[in-house]
Design a protein around this motif. Sequence first.
Motif, PDB file in Angstrom:
ATOM      1  N   MET A   1      73.821 -10.721  13.455  1.00  0.00           N
ATOM      2  CA  MET A   1      73.952 -10.341  14.865  1.00  0.00           C
ATOM      3  C   MET A   1      72.685  -9.669  15.379  1.00  0.00           C
ATOM      4  N   MET A   2      72.548  -9.667  16.702  1.00  0.00           N
ATOM      5  CA  MET A   2      71.416  -8.990  17.339  1.00  0.00           C
ATOM      6  C   MET A   2      71.930  -7.776  18.090  1.00  0.00           C
TER       7      MET A   2
ATOM      8  N   ARG B   1      83.227  -0.574  12.639  1.00  0.00           N
ATOM      9  CA  ARG B   1      82.987  -0.741  14.085  1.00  0.00           C
ATOM     10  C   ARG B   1      84.123  -1.513  14.733  1.00  0.00           C
ATOM     11  N   ILE B   2      84.726  -2.418  13.966  1.00  0.00           N
ATOM     12  CA  ILE B   2      85.906  -3.124  14.475  1.00  0.00           C
ATOM     13  C   ILE B   2      87.067  -2.138  14.614  1.00  0.00           C
TER      14      ILE B   2
ATOM     15  N   LYS C   1      86.773   0.978  15.250  1.00  0.00           N
ATOM     16  CA  LYS C   1      86.539   1.810  16.436  1.00  0.00           C
ATOM     17  C   LYS C   1      87.119   1.151  17.683  1.00  0.00           C
ATOM     18  N   SER C   2      86.949  -0.156  17.786  1.00  0.00           N
ATOM     19  CA  SER C   2      87.536  -0.871  18.923  1.00  0.00           C
ATOM     20  C   SER C   2      89.053  -0.704  18.919  1.00  0.00           C
TER      21      SER C   2
ATOM     22  N   PRO D   1      90.149  -6.401  15.984  1.00  0.00           N
ATOM     23  CA  PRO D   1      90.706  -5.115  16.424  1.00  0.00           C
ATOM     24  C   PRO D   1      92.216  -5.239  16.657  1.00  0.00           C
ATOM     25  N   GLU D   2      92.655  -6.401  17.116  1.00  0.00           N
ATOM     26  CA  GLU D   2      94.081  -6.580  17.421  1.00  0.00           C
ATOM     27  C   GLU D   2      94.938  -6.399  16.175  1.00  0.00           C
TER      28      GLU D   2
ATOM     29  N   ARG E   1      82.557  -9.233  27.996  1.00  0.00           N
ATOM     30  CA  ARG E   1      82.623  -9.879  26.676  1.00  0.00           C
ATOM     31  C   ARG E   1      82.576 -11.380  26.911  1.00  0.00           C
TER      32      ARG E   1
ATOM     33  N   CYS F   1      76.216 -12.084  18.768  1.00  0.00           N
ATOM     34  CA  CYS F   1      76.748 -12.401  17.446  1.00  0.00           C
ATOM     35  C   CYS F   1      77.007 -13.901  17.347  1.00  0.00           C
TER      36      CYS F   1
ATOM     37  N   VAL G   1      79.000  -0.619  21.367  1.00  0.00           N
ATOM     38  CA  VAL G   1      79.806  -1.811  21.096  1.00  0.00           C
ATOM     39  C   VAL G   1      80.575  -1.631  19.792  1.00  0.00           C
ATOM     40  N   GLY G   2      81.890  -1.775  19.862  1.00  0.00           N
ATOM     41  CA  GLY G   2      82.705  -1.766  18.645  1.00  0.00           C
ATOM     42  C   GLY G   2      82.588  -3.111  17.975  1.00  0.00           C
ATOM     43  N   SER G   3      83.678  -3.880  18.026  1.00  0.00           N
ATOM     44  CA  SER G   3      83.618  -5.204  17.419  1.00  0.00           C
ATOM     45  C   SER G   3      82.692  -6.116  18.216  1.00  0.00           C
ATOM     46  N   PRO G   4      81.675  -6.690  17.559  1.00  0.00           N
ATOM     47  CA  PRO G   4      80.771  -7.606  18.255  1.00  0.00           C
ATOM     48  C   PRO G   4      81.317  -9.032  18.288  1.00  0.00           C
ATOM     49  N   VAL G   5      82.400  -9.245  17.544  1.00  0.00           N
ATOM     50  CA  VAL G   5      82.983 -10.585  17.487  1.00  0.00           C
ATOM     51  C   VAL G   5      84.117 -10.644  18.485  1.00  0.00           C
TER      52      VAL G   5
ATOM     53  N   THR H   1      87.416 -12.281  19.607  1.00  0.00           N
ATOM     54  CA  THR H   1      88.487 -13.152  19.114  1.00  0.00           C
ATOM     55  C   THR H   1      89.585 -13.304  20.154  1.00  0.00           C
ATOM     56  N   ALA H   2      89.557 -12.450  21.170  1.00  0.00           N
ATOM     57  CA  ALA H   2      90.553 -12.506  22.252  1.00  0.00           C
ATOM     58  C   ALA H   2      90.000 -11.700  23.417  1.00  0.00           C
ATOM     59  N   ASP H   3      90.627 -11.886  24.581  1.00  0.00           N
ATOM     60  CA  ASP H   3      90.304 -11.067  25.757  1.00  0.00           C
ATOM     61  C   ASP H   3      88.834 -11.101  26.156  1.00  0.00           C
TER      62      ASP H   3
END
Lengths: 350, 183, 249
Positions: A175-176, A258-259, A261-262, A335-336, B5, B37, B60-64, B66-68
């Motif tokens: 990632m960047m 970090r995921i 944290k979301s 995160p979900e 996003r 990403c 930024v939390g999740s950089p991926v 997957t929804a929303d």
Amino acid sequence: MAKVLMKGNEAIGKAAIEAGCRFFFGYPITPQSELPEYLSEELPKVGGTFVQAESEVAAINMVYGAAAAGARALTSSSSPGVALKQEGIGYITNADLPAVIVNMMRGGPGLGTIQPGQADYRMCVKGGSNGDYHNIVLAPSSVQEAVDMVMEAFDLADCYRTPVIILSDGLIGQMMEPVDFHYAPKRELPPKDWALTGKGDGQKHMIVNLNMDAEDCENHNIQLQKKYVEIEQKEQQWEEYCMDDAEYAFVSYGTSARITKSAIDTLRKEGYKVGLIRPKTLYPFPKEAFKGKNIKKYMDIEMSMGQMVEDVQLACNDVNKVVFFGRCGGIILTPEEVVEFAKSVIGGDK
Amino acid sequence: MSTQRVCCAGFGGQGVLSMGKLLAYAGMLDGKEVSWCPSYGPEMRGGTANCSIVVSDEPVGSPVITADATASIVMNQPSYDKFVKIVGSGGTIIINSSLVEKKVERDDVKAYYVPANEMAKELGNPKLANIILLGALLEVDNTVTEESVLNAFTKVFGENKAKFIPINKEALAKGAEYVRNQK
Amino acid sequence: MSVIFQKSKGLTDVKLHYCPGCAHGIVHKLLAECLEEMGELGNSIIAVPVGCAVMANKYFNFDAIQSAHGRAPATATGIKRVHPDKMVMTYQGDGDLASIGTCEIVHAAARGEKITTIFINNGIYGMTGGQMAPTTLPGMRATTAQHGRDVHIQGYPLRVSEMLATLDGPAYIERVSVTTPGQVAQAKKAIMKALKVQKEGLGFGFVEVVSSCPTNWGLTPVKAMEFIREKMIPYYPLGVFKDITREGN
């Protein structure tokens, strides 16, 4: 210096150069190949040396030689490649030499997958080579932190004369993110008066790995353990996120953190008192972070099948307080699903 | 606090990843927290490619994604199902109607259809399709400013590509103009 | 009183642990003498192997590192890249170099690393107690080939000098032995040459020494020398296999 947007792998390469590393030895493997590619181009520009080794085994043994010669040396790989490097990591550790090893993890075991994973916790934190030893293990959660940790890794390695592992993963590598580069050494570093430089008119230097006498070998191990005691006392690092009033705490590192944290942001909006303890050093594990906390459950979140769980159990001193959720094999947590897991643990206890 | 996003998806070679980089770099120049990403692996050679871009006022939390997602740019048919579904309610979908025949059946998102390949040909360079679509997104989504995208151009592609900035500016404008009437 | 012989300053006073009739002592002496005569003792770093020579770091009076098994050429590569102006050597046996370390020696040679490798080929694992080596002759007994090496089961020995000579990276490759004063003199010349090509930056230098292991061969020192001449050398012929300094090469 203005921030630049860089891929994790390349940013790690630049960070190494900024920290004075001039020697890289490595072998291609996805998802870290941008790091050797970057250094093959950039190291010669600063008078450095890039060698594409014939194997990961050779690469780590080249690092052993370069480190013995007094240089700041780096190698990088991803999980199966780091498994191959374990022999050399043990030798470097036993010889009290500094080195930095980057592991951009992917799912395992074996050839596994090229997608990101965190299943090398045991190999890197508990020791994948033979013998009684530890390596300092740093776990960045962003590209900027990867940069900062690589720089610190060279200092830690020189300070304690030990290998330091950057334990990251394919996601951070690929990632960047915006980064800047400030190398600001915090530690006083001892002179490398042990290095192999040719004895000139003085005494010869030897880097030894074999103690034929068992008592000598035990004494050497005792010295290593003293080093680890000092490291455990001085070098624990962690971040706390939303922990002030937290009743339930996630424990997670690197990409998973970090995921998480979301997920915490979502849960907090819904009134859940959740927080995160994020180990930045995996060895030494930040046991201090768990002291004096009144937490009902620790929720360990990893991209593995729970390799860190035992360390969390020891840190909070309560086996029953630790629950685990993870994905593995290259699946990146969402995160979900972390939110869903937390709700299943917390229930109506908002 | 706002967080955009965005997913970009299409074939390898369509400029999907570089379009995303422009967006992320521009966000950074606008003073936002950003991440870019990519999907990576063997599929990046000639197969489908996609990337997730987060532009936010917060770290930024999740950089991926997957929804929303707040927006998707869909450049080819194989990416359609996944990257239409990934957009959250109230989000935006920009579709390259040159290569995608389907119409979005959801009524909780706003979809825009841009024949980017034909428009790029008219501009004299088929490679500009991605920039046209990016221009369309900027018009309806305000993720980043056009000025920042143009400032990011040489950062992403190198100083020696500065001569292409005018034509790319034109492509952004074409895309924006095309969807302005659909708003 | 006139001095007619003096031990090389390249050797320490530590007592060698090698068995009677083992050639390691001779080859140590030759390497030490060559470096001393070149004036390089203060400028030398050697990577020693796993095997009987694992403690050679104590015997050589210059900087030394103990390598992982077979990896000395990689470790020496790391050292040489950091210190291109130093003399960097590896000293390896046949199990170390021609079995577990085949990959490392081939690639160090192919890269033309400016290092010098001394390769002791005695056709047996010495330190671990007489197991079959990659260079064990057909029919020769070993503790893991107790009825003699059967090539249909255990395959054929490696001729490392010949193999490496096919590569472009090496500057000098010679196979020597040390069973007679004449051979010892020739071996010294070869080592000197392999060091000089390093010093001059020409490339990789390699000297294979067909050597002895009376203990694990089950022979007296004298019989072991005969075995080298009668059995080993016919399979591993002595001579120069590569020399880029020679005209027409």
